[in-house]
Design an enzyme around this catalytic site. Structure first.
Site, PDB file in Angstrom:
ATOM      1  N   PHE A 132      24.702  71.132  14.444  1.00  6.33           N
ATOM      2  CA  PHE A 132      24.475  70.640  13.408  1.00  6.33           C
ATOM      3  C   PHE A 132      23.329  70.652  13.632  1.00  6.33           C
ATOM      4  CE2 PHE A 132      24.465  67.853   9.523  1.00  6.33           C
ATOM      5  CZ  PHE A 132      25.264  68.403   9.046  1.00  6.33           C
ATOM      6  N   ASN A 184      29.416  61.046  11.083  1.00  2.00           N
ATOM      7  CA  ASN A 184      29.625  61.727  10.084  1.00  2.00           C
ATOM      8  C   ASN A 184      30.074  63.635  10.486  1.00  2.00           C
ATOM      9  OD1 ASN A 184      27.943  63.568   8.544  1.00  2.00           O
ATOM     10  ND2 ASN A 184      26.444  63.482   9.817  1.00  2.00           N
ATOM     11  N   PRO A 185      30.913  62.245  10.250  1.00  2.00           N
ATOM     12  CA  PRO A 185      32.401  64.033  10.303  1.00  2.00           C
ATOM     13  C   PRO A 185      32.178  64.882   9.516  1.00  2.00           C
ATOM     14  CG  PRO A 185      33.053  61.909   8.800  1.00  2.00           C
ATOM     15  CD  PRO A 185      31.771  61.889   9.024  1.00  2.00           C
TER      16      PRO A 185
HETATM   17  C1  LIG Z   1      28.023  67.276  10.203  1.00  3.81           C
HETATM   18  S1  LIG Z   1      28.153  66.784  11.767  1.00  3.81           S
HETATM   19  C2  LIG Z   1      27.614  65.667  12.283  1.00  3.81           C
HETATM   20  C3  LIG Z   1      26.052  65.778  13.595  1.00  3.81           C
HETATM   21  C4  LIG Z   1      25.890  64.434  13.987  1.00  3.81           C
HETATM   22  N1  LIG Z   1      26.713  63.189  14.184  1.00  3.81           N
HETATM   23  C5  LIG Z   1      24.629  64.208  12.915  1.00  3.81           C
HETATM   24  O1  LIG Z   1      25.234  63.172  11.775  1.00  3.81           O
HETATM   25  O2  LIG Z   1      24.147  64.986  12.907  1.00  3.81           O
HETATM   26  C6  LIG Z   1      29.570  66.638  12.502  1.00  3.81           C
HETATM   27  C7  LIG Z   1      30.289  66.582  14.244  1.00  3.81           C
HETATM   28  O3  LIG Z   1      31.377  66.647  14.501  1.00  3.81           O
HETATM   29  C8  LIG Z   1      31.822  67.227  15.244  1.00  3.81           C
HETATM   30  N2  LIG Z   1      33.520  67.766  15.284  1.00  3.81           N
HETATM   31  C9  LIG Z   1      34.180  68.310  14.584  1.00  3.81           C
HETATM   32  N3  LIG Z   1      35.682  67.666  14.144  1.00  3.81           N
HETATM   33  C10 LIG Z   1      35.220  66.647  15.957  1.00  3.81           C
HETATM   34  C11 LIG Z   1      36.517  66.320  16.572  1.00  3.81           C
HETATM   35  N4  LIG Z   1      38.236  65.884  16.243  1.00  3.81           N
HETATM   36  N5  LIG Z   1      36.635  65.696  17.589  1.00  3.81           N
HETATM   37  C12 LIG Z   1      34.765  65.484  17.899  1.00  3.81           C
HETATM   38  N6  LIG Z   1      33.906  65.963  17.273  1.00  3.81           N
HETATM   39  C13 LIG Z   1      33.918  66.618  15.807  1.00  3.81           C
HETATM   40  C14 LIG Z   1      30.857  68.732  14.651  1.00  3.81           C
HETATM   41  O4  LIG Z   1      31.386  69.783  15.544  1.00  3.81           O
HETATM   42  C15 LIG Z   1      30.053  68.528  14.656  1.00  3.81           C
HETATM   43  O5  LIG Z   1      28.964  68.470  15.237  1.00  3.81           O
END
Ligand SMILES: C[S@@+](CC[C@H](N)C(=O)[O-])C[C@H]1O[C@@H](n2cnc3c(N)ncnc32)[C@H](O)[C@@H]1O
Length: 277
Positions: A89, A183-184
């Site tokens: 992302f 930031n999910p």
């Molecule tokens: C919206 S992106 C935000 C990435 C980063 N924190 C940023 O703000 O640029 C959400 C991230 O959460 C990760 N993610 C989603 N579900 C997850 C889970 N259950 N456990 C760990 N990571 C997860 C995704 O792969 C992604 O990299």
């Protein structure tokens, strides 16, 4: 020799027709990247010389709506330059404010322990660890491709980076963390994503989050409640349309005090802050 200004102006027109939102910035950034200089030094050159073909190829890719950051291989986040590309992302400007809120909360604590859930490129975790040198930062990422980018960016930073599901992350830290930030993913299933850069290039695990877009936020709530010490702070980003529903995820549980929503710099509802009881 291709005259630089003529080539850049033609690229601006091409990108504008393709619907790129910031055609001048992108054309100049791509020309600078082709020449191997920073954008602020672009106009010290007058010709693309041997880089004309490279620049044309970059413009073709951007006109096809490949993210600018995938073409240059870098994204800027607060004071950081991060390596990004397919599989991760691209960090967004609005998340800079969310990271800032987490940093402010952590700054109020001596030697704070901070956890970043779903770290992606490592953007938030790296902002915290570089802006608060006394902090101990932990970060988790589930997607193996995104994790590889985070590992590259976080190398040598001292961040405790782990690959796995945030739901089970850091059992060793239960009840000891000062700040949890996330930031999910928060897009509702079935929502229309208009920008091709997002729809075709951001990883799906980073975007989609159940019928109301809050499935991951509900996981963040449970994990943050487990990790935080009493009085610890949760900072979590949400979509601009979730300014009421995202705080409700926290208010409804009885595990949180001082649940408030906050704006980004565009005055859109963007993140919730809550205090662990
Ligand atoms: C919206 S992106 C935000 C990435 C980063 N924190 C940023 O703000 O640029 C959400 C991230 O959460 C990760 N993610 C989603 N579900 C997850 C889970 N259950 N456990 C760990 N990571 C997860 C995704 O792969 C992604 O990299």
């Amino acid at each position: 020799m291709t005259e630089l200004r003529t080539a850049v102006e033609a690229a601006i027109d091409r990108l504008a027709v393709a619907g790129v939102p910031s055609p001048r910035f992108d054309a100049e950034e791509l020309a600078a990247h082709a020449l191997g200089v920073e954008r602020r030094a672009l106009w010290s050159a007058t010709s693309l010389a041997g880089s004309a073909g490279t620049f044309a190829a970059y413009v073709d890719r951007r006109a096809a709506r490949e993210p600018l950051q995938h073409i240059t291989g870098r994204a800027y986040f607060r004071h950081l330059e991060l390596a990004v590309g397919p599989g991760v992302f691209v960090p967004r400007p609005e998340t800079e404010v969310v990271a800032g809120a987490a940093i402010d909360a952590a700054r109020a604590v001596a030697d704070p322990v901070v956890v970043d859930l779903g770290t992606g490129s490592g953007a938030i975790a790296l902002a915290v660890t570089t802006e608060l040198p006394g902090s101990r930062v932990h970060a988790v990422e589930a997607d193996p491709d995104a994790f590889a980018w985070a590992a590259r960016n976080c190398s040598g930073s001292g961040i405790d980076l782990r690959q796995g599901d945030m739901a089970e992350a850091f059992p060793d830290l239960d009840g000891t963390v000062d700040v949890v930030v996330s930031n999910p993913p928060y897009i509702p299933l079935g929502a229309l994503i208009r920008d091709p850069e997002v729809a075709n290039h951001d990883p799906s695990l980073a975007l989609w989050s159940g019928v109301d877009g809050l499935d991951a936020m509900r996981v963040v709530e449970v994990v943050a409640a487990r990790l935080l010490r009493p009085g610890g702070t949760l900072v979590a980003e949400h979509a601009d349309l979730q300014g009421s529903s995202a705080p409700e995820v926290f208010r409804d549980t009885g595990r949180w005090a001082d649940v408030h929503d906050h704006h980004d710099l565009a005055r859109r509802d963007r993140y919730v802050i809550a205090t662990r009881l």
